[in-house]
Design an enzyme around this catalytic site. Structure first.
Site, PDB file in Angstrom:
ATOM      1  N   SER A   1      -6.314  -2.591   1.268  1.00 42.63           N
ATOM      2  CA  SER A   1      -6.739  -1.796  -0.486  1.00 42.63           C
ATOM      3  C   SER A   1      -7.063  -3.619  -0.982  1.00 42.63           C
ATOM      4  CB  SER A   1      -5.170  -1.367  -0.991  1.00 42.63           C
ATOM      5  OG  SER A   1      -5.497  -0.374  -0.172  1.00 42.63           O
TER       6      SER A   1
ATOM      7  N   GLU B   1     -14.526  -5.496   7.535  1.00 42.47           N
ATOM      8  CA  GLU B   1     -13.197  -5.060   8.341  1.00 42.47           C
ATOM      9  C   GLU B   1     -13.190  -3.785   9.278  1.00 42.47           C
ATOM     10  OE1 GLU B   1     -10.071  -5.597   5.557  1.00 42.47           O
ATOM     11  OE2 GLU B   1     -11.172  -3.767   4.545  1.00 42.47           O
TER      12      GLU B   1
ATOM     13  N   ASN C   1     -10.708   0.129   9.270  1.00 41.65           N
ATOM     14  CA  ASN C   1      -9.365  -0.160   8.948  1.00 41.65           C
ATOM     15  C   ASN C   1      -9.288   1.176   9.876  1.00 41.65           C
ATOM     16  OD1 ASN C   1      -8.986  -0.431   6.125  1.00 41.65           O
ATOM     17  ND2 ASN C   1     -11.015  -0.075   6.179  1.00 41.65           N
TER      18      ASN C   1
ATOM     19  N   SER D   1     -11.155   8.975  -2.143  1.00 43.72           N
ATOM     20  CA  SER D   1     -11.252   8.248  -0.757  1.00 43.72           C
ATOM     21  C   SER D   1     -12.785   7.923  -0.450  1.00 43.72           C
ATOM     22  CB  SER D   1     -10.120   8.655   0.144  1.00 43.72           C
ATOM     23  OG  SER D   1      -8.830   7.903  -0.637  1.00 43.72           O
TER      24      SER D   1
ATOM     25  N   GLU E   1       0.686  -1.318  -0.254  1.00 37.83           N
ATOM     26  CA  GLU E   1       0.577   0.032  -0.102  1.00 37.83           C
ATOM     27  C   GLU E   1       0.811   1.234   0.092  1.00 37.83           C
ATOM     28  OE1 GLU E   1      -3.655  -0.213   2.750  1.00 37.83           O
ATOM     29  OE2 GLU E   1      -2.528  -1.770   3.018  1.00 37.83           O
TER      30      GLU E   1
END
Length: 324
Positions: free
Chosen positions: A165, A287, A289, A298, A15
């Site tokens: 990612s 998940e 982050n 984003s 990443e």
């Protein structure tokens, strides 16, 4: 007096490039009236400060200082824009905690826990948080394809346990495809999680501390043009990202409440972005982050914009919360 802010970017994982983009956006939008902004690129080979002409100056790791001229520069706060190790897995958080330098992301334990998908889901299951059926595998262990398929079914997802990612993620339709998928996952991490396929609406929920208040941002619905929300879908325009998401009132309430519950229960801070898939009206966690992407495109900045929060305000708030 203006505060000295180190924006750390780069990192040791796949990443790296995405992190550089995020860090440069933070550098671009940080209010120069309040802050002196310094870009710090972290790699396995070197830690360097990049000035505006991209000239490199070494970072003194003993106290995290730089000296591009006669005067030594120390930092009041670190803005963490590193996705993956060592910025999202607790390593740098522990380092800055030892040095006594405030930083914008979660503390070291919470970062390590959330970065490890297996540990995160295991921690939250006793609280009733729903998730996919999973099978764990470590590098070097015997691969029993029949046992995997018996537990999670087909299709299934093979994922690197500690990566982001969508690196090291494959959707597997046939048992014979498992070997190649595991090879790809083990390139990213020595631990793998294999999960059952959840067929439902995928959403992303940003939860942040903004102006001292835990704030759930508008929800984003994700529709991938590819087989799932992979790297191309995330970063190369191969998806629709609809904010606010087209959810029923009961779905929106449940996922907002669950995302905030996870943030509070795990004692998270700074920015987080949690991913869920709805089965009926029940959100299932994929998940969490804790250093999400921060480019203009984003998801978290999109959500903040929908909430009426500019990038300048978003970034300044993270710094002020860390300094408190």
């Amino acid at each position: 007096m203006k505060k000295n802010i180190a924006i750390i970017m780069g990192g040791y994982s796949s990443e790296y490039g995405i992190s550089i983009k995020s860090g440069n956006v933070v550098h671009k939008y940080l209010d120069r009236e309040q802050y002196n902004s310094y870009r710090i690129v972290v790699t396995k080979e070197k830690w360097v400060y990049l000035d505006d002409s991209d000239q490199e100056f070494p970072v003194n790791k003993s106290d995290f200082s730089i000296q591009p001229a006669a005067e030594k520069i120390t930092f009041d706060c670190v803005f963490n824009a590193i996705h993956g190790t060592p910025g999202e897995d607790g390593l740098l958080q522990a380092y800055f905690e030892l040095l006594g330098i405030p930083q914008t992301s979660c503390n070291h334990y919470q970062s390590a826990l959330t970065f490890n998908k297996r540990d995160l889901l295991s921690t939250l299951k006793p609280y009733g948080v729903q998730c996919a059926t999973s099978f764990y595998l470590n590098k070097g262990q015997t691969i029993d394809k029949d046992a995997i398929v018996d537990k999670v079914g087909l299709p299934c997802f093979v994922k690197a346990n500690r990566a982001g990612s969508s690196y090291g993620v494959s959707k597997v339709y046939q048992k014979e495809e498992l070997e190649n998928a595991l090879t790809a996952a083990f390139k990213e991490d020595s631990e793998v999680i294999i999960e059952s396929f959840l067929d439902g609406t995928e959403v992303s929920v940003g939860v942040i501390t903004y102006n001292s208040e835990i704030t759930v941002l508008p929800i984003t619905e994700i529709i991938s043009e590819n087989d799932f929300f992979d790297y191309e879908a995330k970063y190369m325009g191969k998806s629709q990202e609809i904010t606010p998401a087209r959810l029923s009132e009961i779905q929106e309430t449940k996922v907002r409440d669950l995302a905030e519950f996870i943030y509070r229960t795990l004692d998270l801070k700074g920015y987080t972005r949690s991913e869920f898939i709805f089965i009926g009206d029940i959100p299932h966690l994929l998940e969490v982050n804790t250093t999400p992407g921060l480019t203009e495109e984003s998801l978290l900045p999109q959500q903040a914009k929908t909430a009426g929060i500019s990038l300048e305000e978003l970034f300044a708030s993270a710094i002020e919360e860390a300094l408190r």
